[in-house]
Design an enzyme around this catalytic site. Structure first.
Site, PDB file in Angstrom:
ATOM      1  CB  CYS A 199      -4.328   6.968  10.940  1.00 20.99           C
ATOM      2  SG  CYS A 199      -4.940   5.678   9.889  1.00 20.99           S
TER       3      CYS A 199
ATOM      4  NE  ARG B  12      -7.226   4.626   5.342  1.00 24.46           N
ATOM      5  CZ  ARG B  12      -6.331   5.343   6.097  1.00 24.46           C
ATOM      6  NH1 ARG B  12      -6.545   5.448   7.414  1.00 24.46           N
ATOM      7  NH2 ARG B  12      -5.304   6.123   5.643  1.00 24.46           N
TER       8      ARG B  12
ATOM      9  CB  VAL C 118       2.854  18.404   5.422  1.00 27.41           C
ATOM     10  CG1 VAL C 118       1.862  17.207   5.478  1.00 27.41           C
ATOM     11  CG2 VAL C 118       2.011  19.749   5.535  1.00 27.41           C
ATOM     12  CG  ASP C 119       5.725  21.507   9.783  1.00 22.54           C
ATOM     13  OD1 ASP C 119       4.747  21.094   9.553  1.00 22.54           O
ATOM     14  OD2 ASP C 119       5.876  22.519  10.614  1.00 22.54           O
TER      15      ASP C 119
ATOM     16  CG  ASP D 288       3.057   1.156   9.591  1.00 20.65           C
ATOM     17  OD1 ASP D 288       2.832   2.122  10.494  1.00 20.65           O
ATOM     18  OD2 ASP D 288       3.109   1.447   8.316  1.00 20.65           O
TER      19      ASP D 288
ATOM     20  NE  ARG E 176       0.575  10.191  10.197  1.00 17.71           N
ATOM     21  CZ  ARG E 176       0.074   8.940   9.422  1.00 17.71           C
ATOM     22  NH1 ARG E 176       0.995   7.947   8.894  1.00 17.71           N
ATOM     23  NH2 ARG E 176      -1.205   8.969   9.088  1.00 17.71           N
TER      24      ARG E 176
ATOM     25  CE  LYS F 173      -1.592   1.804   3.886  1.00 22.18           C
ATOM     26  NZ  LYS F 173      -1.488   3.217   3.819  1.00 22.18           N
ATOM     27  CG  ASN F 174       2.705   2.404   3.506  1.00 21.58           C
ATOM     28  OD1 ASN F 174       1.721   2.898   3.523  1.00 21.58           O
ATOM     29  ND2 ASN F 174       3.563   2.004   4.628  1.00 21.58           N
TER      30      ASN F 174
END
Length: 425
Positions: free
Chosen positions: A118, A401, A125-126, A309, A123, A22-23
Site C-alpha cells: 500500500c 486483501r 526496511v532500514d 489501522d 515504510r 491478517k497481520n
C-alpha cells in the site's frame, strides 16, 4: 474489476464472526521457513494477501495444503528449493519481505526483492536490515534486491530500535530464534499480533522472554519443530465492523473477539455515545440511529494506543457527528487518502499535514468512490451505510486483501450490499 454497491439507511442486527488476524497470519506463514517439520495454522483468514504469501512459499519449496473454506493451512518446508524471493511476488505486498529473516537464519543466505504494498507512506526496511547486520549478516542492495548472507550463521545481538516498528520487531524476532546466543530487542513493538507470533514460536521450541513488553530476550536454538497454532482474532476487522454498526445503527454482537485488543476503540465509541457491552470473547455494539454521534478527537499511537489501522474507520463515523473532531496521524505520513473520497459523499474534512479536521454534516449522499488502500477502504463502506442512496466503490481488491467475506458478513446483518462483477454496469 469488481466493485461493491451498497444502499445506506438500514439498521444492522445479528452477529458477525471475526476472522483470524491478517497481520499475524502472514508472519506466521513466514515462520514455516524456520522448521523442517509441518506448521499448521488454524483460524486462517482467506484473503488475497495470505494467498499471495502461499504463492511465494511454494516458489521457495514449501508444500502448502489449504482446503477452501477450512480455515486450516498446513505448510511443510522440509527441503527448500530456492532462497530467492522475486520482484513479481514481493511487489504485491510488504509482508512477503519477511521471508528474508527466516531464510537467512535457517539457510545462511537469501535474495529478496525490496517490497511493495500500500502507498500509505515510505515504510522503509532500514531497521530490518540494520537488525540483521547487527546479528552478523552481510547485506548488499543491488538492482532492487536485498542480498544477505550469514554463512556461519546469525549471532545474537543487542538491538535498540530508534522508534517503535512492528515490522522490524517481528522480522528480527523470527530470525533471532535460530541465531547463536542471546538477542535482545529493546523499544520493541507490543502489538497483540507480535505476542501471537512469539507464542507460536515458543510452541515450536523457541526461547523468548518478555512477550507483550518492549524488551524481548531471545535465546537462539539449533532448530525449531512443527506445531499447530490458532491465529489470534483480527482486532482491526473487529474495530472496522464495530464502526459499521455504530454508523448504521442497530445491535450486533461481534463473536470470536479478544476484547482487550480493541480497548482503545471501545473507549472512542463509548465517548461517541455508542453502547458497548463486553464479554469474554464477544463485544456487542448498540446504537439508536436517532441518537446523535458525539465528536471524538483521535491521536494514532503504537499499541496500546489508538491504532492507525482504524483511524479511517472512525473518521468515516465522525463525518456525521454533532460537532468537529480532530485527527492526528502519528504513524504514517500519507494516511488521509480516504479523505477526498469521503468528501465525494458530502463529508466536511480539511487536511493539513498530519492533522485532519472533520466537521459533522447532517446528511451524506451516495456517490461513486474509489478504494485507496487496504484498511482505509472500509471507511467508504462505513460512510455508505450512513449515506442516502447508493454508493458504488471501485478498486475493491484493496478490501479483498484484508477483509474476509465482507459483503456476506454485513448482508447477514441486514445491510443492502452486493458485489458487482466487472461485466455489470
Amino acid at each position: 474489476m469488481d466493485r461493491i454497491a451498497l444502499v445506506g439507511g438500514t439498521q444492522l442486527k445479528g452477529s458477525i464472526p471475526i476472522s483470524g488476524a491478517k497481520n499475524s497470519a502472514l508472519k506466521l506463514q513466514a515462520a514455516s521457513l524456520l522448521t523442517r517439520e509441518p506448521l499448521v495454522l488454524t483460524n486462517m483468514p482467506e484473503l488475497a494477501d495470505t494467498r499471495f504469501m502461499i504463492e511465494l512459499l511454494e516458489q521457495l519449496g514449501v508444500t502448502c495444503f489449504w482446503p477452501k473454506g477450512s480455515g486450516r493451512l498446513s505448510m511443510h518446508a522440509e527441503d527448500l528449493t530456492s532462497t530467492i524471493a522475486p520482484y513479481d511476488l514481493v511487489r504485491k505486498m510488504r509482508a512477503t519481505f519477511n521471508v528474508l529473516g527466516p531464510l537467512l537464519a535457517r539457510v545462511g543466505h537469501a535474495t529478496v526483492s525490496l517490497p511493495g504494498g500500500c502507498a500509505i507512506g515510505a515504510r522503509p526496511v532500514d531497521l530490518h536490515l540494520k537488525a540483521f547486520e547487527a546479528m552478523g549478516a552481510d547485506i548488499v542492495i543491488e538492482g532492487g534486491y536485498v542480498k544477505a548472507a550469514a554463512l556461519r550463521g546469525l549471532k545474537g545481538a543487542k538491538i535498540v530500535f530508534p522508534f517503535v516498528s512492528v515490522g522490524a520487531t517481528e522480522h528480527a524476532m523470527l530470525a533471532a530464534t535460530l541465531a547463536k546466543g542471546e538477542t535482545v530487542l529493546e523499544n520493541a513493538a507490543r502489538e497483540p499480533e507480535i505476542g501471537d507470533i512469539a507464542n507460536c514460536l515458543v510452541a515450536m521450541g523457541a526461547k523468548i522472554e518478555g512477550i507483550g513488553t518492549s524488551t524481548l530476550r531471545i535465546q537462539g536454538v539449533d532448530e525449531l519443530k512443527g506445531t499447530t497454532w490458532s491465529v489470534i482474532p483480527d482486532r482491526i476487522e473487529a474495530g472496522s465492523y464495530a464502526c459499521c454498526i455504530a454508523a448504521a445503527g442497530g445491535e450486533v454482537t461481534l463473536t470470536h473477539v479478544v476484547p482487550e485488543t480493541i480497548s482503545s476503540l471501545i473507549d472512542v465509541l463509548q465517548r461517541a455515545g455508542v453502547e458497548v457491552e463486553v464479554g469474554p470473547d464477544w463485544v456487542k455494539i448498540t446504537r439508536d440511529p436517532a441518537t446523535p454521534i458525539k465528536p471524538v478527537d483521535i491521536d494514532t499511537q503504537p499499541y496500546p494506543g489508538f491504532p492507525t489501522d482504524t483511524q479511517a474507520q472512525v473518521m468515516a463515523l465522525m463525518t456525521r457527528a454533532n460537532g468537529a473532531s480532530i485527527f492526528r496521524e502519528n504513524i504514517f505520513e500519507n494516511r488521509y487518502m480516504h479523505a477526498p473520497e469521503l468528501r465525494r459523499l458530502g463529508a466536511d474534512i480539511s487536511v493539513r499535514g498530519s492533522e485532519a479536521v472533520v466537521r459533522g454534516v447532517e446528511t451524506l449522499r451516495g456517490a461513486p468512490v474509489m478504494a485507496t488502500d487496504l484498511r482505509a477502504s472500509v471507511s467508504l463502506i462505513i460512510a455508505g451505510l450512513m449515506a442516502e442512496g447508493e454508493t458504488v466503490i471501485s478498486r475493491v481488491y484493496h478490501l479483498d486483501r484484508g477483509f474476509e467475506r465482507l459483503e456476506a458478513k454485513l448482508s447477514g446483518c441486514g445491510a443492502q450490499i452486493r458485489r458487482l462483477s466487472s461485466s455489470e454496469e
